[in-house]
Design a protein around this motif. Structure first.
Motif, PDB file in Angstrom:
ATOM      1  N   THR A 125       0.496   3.018   7.493  1.00 21.71           N
ATOM      2  CA  THR A 125      -0.456   2.771   6.412  1.00 21.71           C
ATOM      3  C   THR A 125      -0.542   4.024   5.543  1.00 21.71           C
ATOM      4  O   THR A 125      -1.314   4.930   5.819  1.00 21.71           O
ATOM      5  N   LEU A 126       0.257   4.030   4.483  1.00 24.04           N
ATOM      6  CA  LEU A 126       0.282   5.182   3.590  1.00 24.04           C
ATOM      7  C   LEU A 126      -1.008   5.284   2.787  1.00 24.04           C
ATOM      8  O   LEU A 126      -1.283   6.324   2.191  1.00 24.04           O
ATOM      9  N   SER A 127      -1.782   4.197   2.724  1.00 22.65           N
ATOM     10  CA  SER A 127      -3.065   4.222   2.028  1.00 22.65           C
ATOM     11  C   SER A 127      -4.206   3.929   2.991  1.00 22.65           C
ATOM     12  O   SER A 127      -5.247   3.389   2.602  1.00 22.65           O
ATOM     13  N   GLY A 128      -4.020   4.291   4.246  1.00 16.87           N
ATOM     14  CA  GLY A 128      -5.048   4.042   5.251  1.00 16.87           C
ATOM     15  C   GLY A 128      -5.053   5.109   6.329  1.00 16.87           C
ATOM     16  O   GLY A 128      -5.198   6.292   6.062  1.00 16.87           O
ATOM     17  N   ALA A 129      -4.846   4.674   7.586  1.00 12.97           N
ATOM     18  CA  ALA A 129      -5.013   5.571   8.728  1.00 12.97           C
ATOM     19  C   ALA A 129      -4.075   6.773   8.678  1.00 12.97           C
ATOM     20  O   ALA A 129      -4.490   7.908   8.955  1.00 12.97           O
ATOM     21  N   LEU A 130      -2.787   6.562   8.358  1.00  9.25           N
ATOM     22  CA  LEU A 130      -1.854   7.689   8.323  1.00  9.25           C
ATOM     23  C   LEU A 130      -2.261   8.690   7.252  1.00  9.25           C
ATOM     24  O   LEU A 130      -2.301   9.899   7.500  1.00  9.25           O
ATOM     25  N   GLU A 136       0.820  -1.214   0.000  1.00  9.83           N
ATOM     26  CA  GLU A 136       0.000   0.000   0.000  1.00  9.83           C
ATOM     27  C   GLU A 136       0.853   1.263   0.000  1.00  9.83           C
ATOM     28  O   GLU A 136       0.387   2.328  -0.422  1.00  9.83           O
ATOM     29  N   ALA A 137       2.090   1.168   0.459  1.00 11.26           N
ATOM     30  CA  ALA A 137       2.974   2.334   0.477  1.00 11.26           C
ATOM     31  C   ALA A 137       3.422   2.743  -0.919  1.00 11.26           C
ATOM     32  O   ALA A 137       4.078   3.786  -1.084  1.00 11.26           O
ATOM     33  N   SER A 163      -1.080  13.286  -4.186  1.00 13.75           N
ATOM     34  CA  SER A 163      -0.221  14.357  -3.680  1.00 13.75           C
ATOM     35  C   SER A 163      -0.018  14.252  -2.179  1.00 13.75           C
ATOM     36  O   SER A 163       1.066  14.560  -1.672  1.00 13.75           O
ATOM     37  N   VAL A 164      -1.039  13.784  -1.454  1.00  9.12           N
ATOM     38  CA  VAL A 164      -0.901  13.617  -0.005  1.00  9.12           C
ATOM     39  C   VAL A 164       0.086  12.488   0.286  1.00  9.12           C
ATOM     40  O   VAL A 164       0.947  12.605   1.172  1.00  9.12           O
ATOM     41  N   SER A 165      -0.005  11.386  -0.454  1.00 10.51           N
ATOM     42  CA  SER A 165       0.923  10.269  -0.241  1.00 10.51           C
ATOM     43  C   SER A 165       2.363  10.689  -0.541  1.00 10.51           C
ATOM     44  O   SER A 165       3.293  10.345   0.199  1.00 10.51           O
ATOM     45  N   TYR A 166       2.567  11.431  -1.623  1.00 11.19           N
ATOM     46  CA  TYR A 166       3.915  11.899  -1.942  1.00 11.19           C
ATOM     47  C   TYR A 166       4.435  12.843  -0.856  1.00 11.19           C
ATOM     48  O   TYR A 166       5.627  12.821  -0.507  1.00 11.19           O
ATOM     49  N   GLU A 167       3.555  13.649  -0.295  1.00 10.55           N
ATOM     50  CA  GLU A 167       3.974  14.572   0.762  1.00 10.55           C
ATOM     51  C   GLU A 167       4.383  13.811   2.023  1.00 10.55           C
ATOM     52  O   GLU A 167       5.376  14.161   2.684  1.00 10.55           O
ATOM     53  N   ILE A 168       3.609  12.775   2.372  1.00 12.04           N
ATOM     54  CA  ILE A 168       3.967  11.949   3.532  1.00 12.04           C
ATOM     55  C   ILE A 168       5.310  11.275   3.289  1.00 12.04           C
ATOM     56  O   ILE A 168       6.172  11.224   4.181  1.00 12.04           O
ATOM     57  N   GLU A 169       5.510  10.767   2.079  1.00 13.18           N
ATOM     58  CA  GLU A 169       6.768  10.109   1.731  1.00 13.18           C
ATOM     59  C   GLU A 169       7.942  11.075   1.858  1.00 13.18           C
ATOM     60  O   GLU A 169       9.030  10.706   2.320  1.00 13.18           O
ATOM     61  N   GLU A 170       7.721  12.323   1.467  1.00 11.48           N
ATOM     62  CA  GLU A 170       8.787  13.326   1.546  1.00 11.48           C
ATOM     63  C   GLU A 170       9.049  13.749   2.988  1.00 11.48           C
ATOM     64  O   GLU A 170      10.198  14.008   3.373  1.00 11.48           O
ATOM     65  N   TRP A 223       8.432  11.915   5.859  1.00 10.46           N
ATOM     66  CA  TRP A 223       8.978  10.834   6.701  1.00 10.46           C
ATOM     67  C   TRP A 223       9.588   9.751   5.791  1.00 10.46           C
ATOM     68  O   TRP A 223       9.100   8.605   5.737  1.00 10.46           O
ATOM     69  N   PRO A 224      10.638  10.080   5.057  1.00 14.51           N
ATOM     70  CA  PRO A 224      11.191   9.119   4.084  1.00 14.51           C
ATOM     71  C   PRO A 224      11.688   7.839   4.729  1.00 14.51           C
ATOM     72  O   PRO A 224      11.524   6.747   4.156  1.00 14.51           O
ATOM     73  N   ASP A 225      12.313   7.925   5.894  1.00 21.39           N
ATOM     74  CA  ASP A 225      12.856   6.719   6.525  1.00 21.39           C
ATOM     75  C   ASP A 225      11.739   5.796   7.005  1.00 21.39           C
ATOM     76  O   ASP A 225      11.854   4.562   6.890  1.00 21.39           O
ATOM     77  N   VAL A 226      10.668   6.373   7.545  1.00 21.86           N
ATOM     78  CA  VAL A 226       9.546   5.564   8.029  1.00 21.86           C
ATOM     79  C   VAL A 226       8.887   4.833   6.867  1.00 21.86           C
ATOM     80  O   VAL A 226       8.590   3.632   6.944  1.00 21.86           O
TER      81      VAL A 226
END
Length: 557
Positions: free
Chosen positions: A470-475, A350-351, A442-449, A451-454
């Protein structure tokens, strides 16, 4: 009990009895009307799903090739347009961008003649009168002039079925209807809707014109008509006009090759060989959920642009290879270079969903155990301004840090809470329903940017860990809410534990309340009944609930 209370209860019972009798009379009248319809020698009398109080209606249907209800409706719409075009009948149409019904506006003085033309030139056409929706209308082949003059709306229906080996495998009923609206002249020389129209109440005479392609780009000669029809042609402020795709993740847990890959990965991870008993525990038995989830999607969300199915070198045997609106995506195609594969961790997979090439900015993530139960519109998931919807459960995220042995969703919720608190100083307290997730790339890419290590650690975890997010769920949903890109809203949802001792009753409840619910989830969270009984109950329920083969399937497979 006081006299007043007793009187109120008596009046309530009387009202209930009157409503029940009225519904029964309406059902009998509709049944007589449907039975009276002419049936050609080639027609197949078919039971079509209908809204309450009818539930089911029997209509004569012609045989057609397998398609989707949306495509069947568009074919009927084109036939209606062609008849009107060939007979010089002016019309006005709304530009359909997402879930708007296929509606044609006609002037009152063309109304009766147009209906007669359509019934004469489209041999299989049924014309519905007297209902707000097609399923509640009374259908005839040729309405009387009196009935037409008294109708503000007509529903055009071409009932059809797809046959395979002599058996009905798909039906095209009330969801494929085309709607005609009558517009009456005013003293000022304009036209007003005979029934409330959400876009406008008045149209200039120039709005009604003879044109075959309503979505064609305007030309200089059509400028005046375009201006007059602007209320119908321009996207309304409250319309969702952006594309929405759907992403599924799926695995065939009984595939020996996949099981061997999983066993090798586990043995490598543990540093020792597994016993045969332990290897047997790797098997994941599905109950044909994906097939029926896709059926529910095509039936109840025809506005979805494209479906992406994310798998690990697998494809369901029943899935078409050439469907224009479905793409198989392999894990390796969306995982960044260097990611540990194969992955057997759904949170790791999902990430990477937002990395699917061609995926729309706004998309829905479905697990294959999530189903739609009744027609839904895009604004259930996304507001017209692009803000996503999230559906809160009454259940709370547990206290403290993740601990070994707890459900993966509990650990992921705690991890999401920690990251959102780090970013905003605010605390996540409640879980989300196991419903479709309305996500934005865009939200998923922002989360990835951020917290890249997580995110990288979650991607590299071949099996679930308590540190995963959960990049496609709760987070995703809670971070989107905290940053102003999601809002909470209600959804008519039900969770059914198909492993519970009362699973049969829960499944019956889903059938009974199909028109009330918008979505539901079938999940085996406990093991209180034997696997054979469970599999039979779930498969039988899904076949009863979603009997119509979708256009994504190979007929008969």
């Amino acid at each position: 009990m006081t006299m007043r209370t007793a009187w109120r209860r008596l009046r309530h019972l009387e009202s209930l009895a009157v409503r029940t009798v009225s519904r029964d009379i309406a059902k009998r009248r509709m049944r007589r009307s449907d039975t009276a319809l002419d049936r050609t020698a080639t027609a197949v009398t078919t039971r079509f799903d209908a809204p309450l109080p009818y539930r089911v209606r029997e209509l004569p249907a012609r045989s057609v090739e397998l398609s989707s209800p949306r495509d069947h409706a568009l074919k009927l719409l084109e036939r209606v347009r062609t008849v009107l075009q060939n007979n010089d009948v002016p019309r006005a149409e709304a530009r359909v961008s997402t879930a708007a019904p296929n509606t044609i506006a006609l002037r009152a003085h063309d109304w009766v003649a147009a209906a007669n033309l359509l019934s004469r030139e489209i041999q299989t056409l049924l014309i519905g009168i007297g209902g707000i929706t097609a399923g509640a209308s009374e259908f005839v082949r040729q309405p009387s002039v009196q009935a037409l003059e008294g109708a503000a709306v007509l529903h055009l229906l071409d009932p059809a079925v797809t046959l395979h080996a002599g058996r009905v495998i798909s039906r095209y009923g009330f969801e494929s209807a085309v709607r005609l609206e009558r517009w009456d002249p005013t003293e000022e020389g304009r036209y007003t809707a005979a029934i409330w129209n959400p876009r406008t109440e008045l149209l200039a005479p120039e709005a009604f014109r003879i044109v075959l392609d309503v979505n064609a780009e305007p030309t200089a000669s059509s400028t005046a008509a375009e201006d007059a029809a602007a209320a119908l042609q321009q996207t309304a402020l409250l319309d969702v006009d952006f594309p929405i795709d759907v992403v599924y993740t799926w695995v065939d847990g009984t595939d020996p090759v996949w099981l061997a890959r999983k066993r090798d990965a586990l043995e490598t991870d543990a540093g020792e060989r597994m016993t045969e008993d332990a290897a047997a525990d790797l098997r994941f038995v599905a109950h044909d959920e994906l097939r029926h989830s896709l059926r529910s999607l095509e039936q109840y969300a025809p506005w979805v642009r494209h479906v992406y199915l994310v798998t690990d070198r697998q494809r369901p045997a029943w899935l078409r290879e050439d469907h224009p609106r479905l793409t198989i995506v392999d894990h390796k195609d969306i995982a960044p270079a260097g990611t540990r594969l194969p992955s057997f961790n759904s949170q790791a997979i999902e990430a990477n969903l937002h990395r699917i090439e061609g995926l729309s900015e706004h998309f829905l993530y479905f697990n294959d155990d999530v189903f739609l139960s009744s027609p839904v519109t895009p604004d259930l998931f996304f507001n017209p301004n692009g803000i996503a919807s999230m559906y809160m459960s009454r259940a709370h995220v547990g206290p403290g840090a993740p601990v070994q042995g707890e459900p993966a969703s509990d650990s992921a919720g705690k991890n999401a809470r920690a990251l959102v608190r780090e970013a905003t100083g605010r605390r996540v307290s409640r879980k989300l329903f196991h419903a479709p997730f309305a996500l934005r790339r865009s939200v998923s890419y922002e989360i990835e940017e951020r917290w890249p290590d997580v995110v990288a650690a979650t991607r590299d975890a071949q099996f679930r860990r308590i540190d995963d997010v959960t990049l496609s769920g709760a987070l995703h949903m809670n971070y989107a809410f905290a940053t102003g890109r999601a809002v909470t809203r209600g959804i008519r949802y039900r969770y059914a534990n198909v492993g519970a001792h009362d699973a049969a009753a829960r499944l019956s409840g889903l059938e009974r309340d199909r028109d009330v619910l918008q979505t539901f989830c079938l999940n085996e969270s406990t093991h209180e009944i034997d696997p054979v009984t469970l599999d039979h109950q779930v498969r039988s329920f899904l076949h009863r609930r979603f009997p119509d083969t979708s256009s994504f399937e190979i007929p008969g497979a």
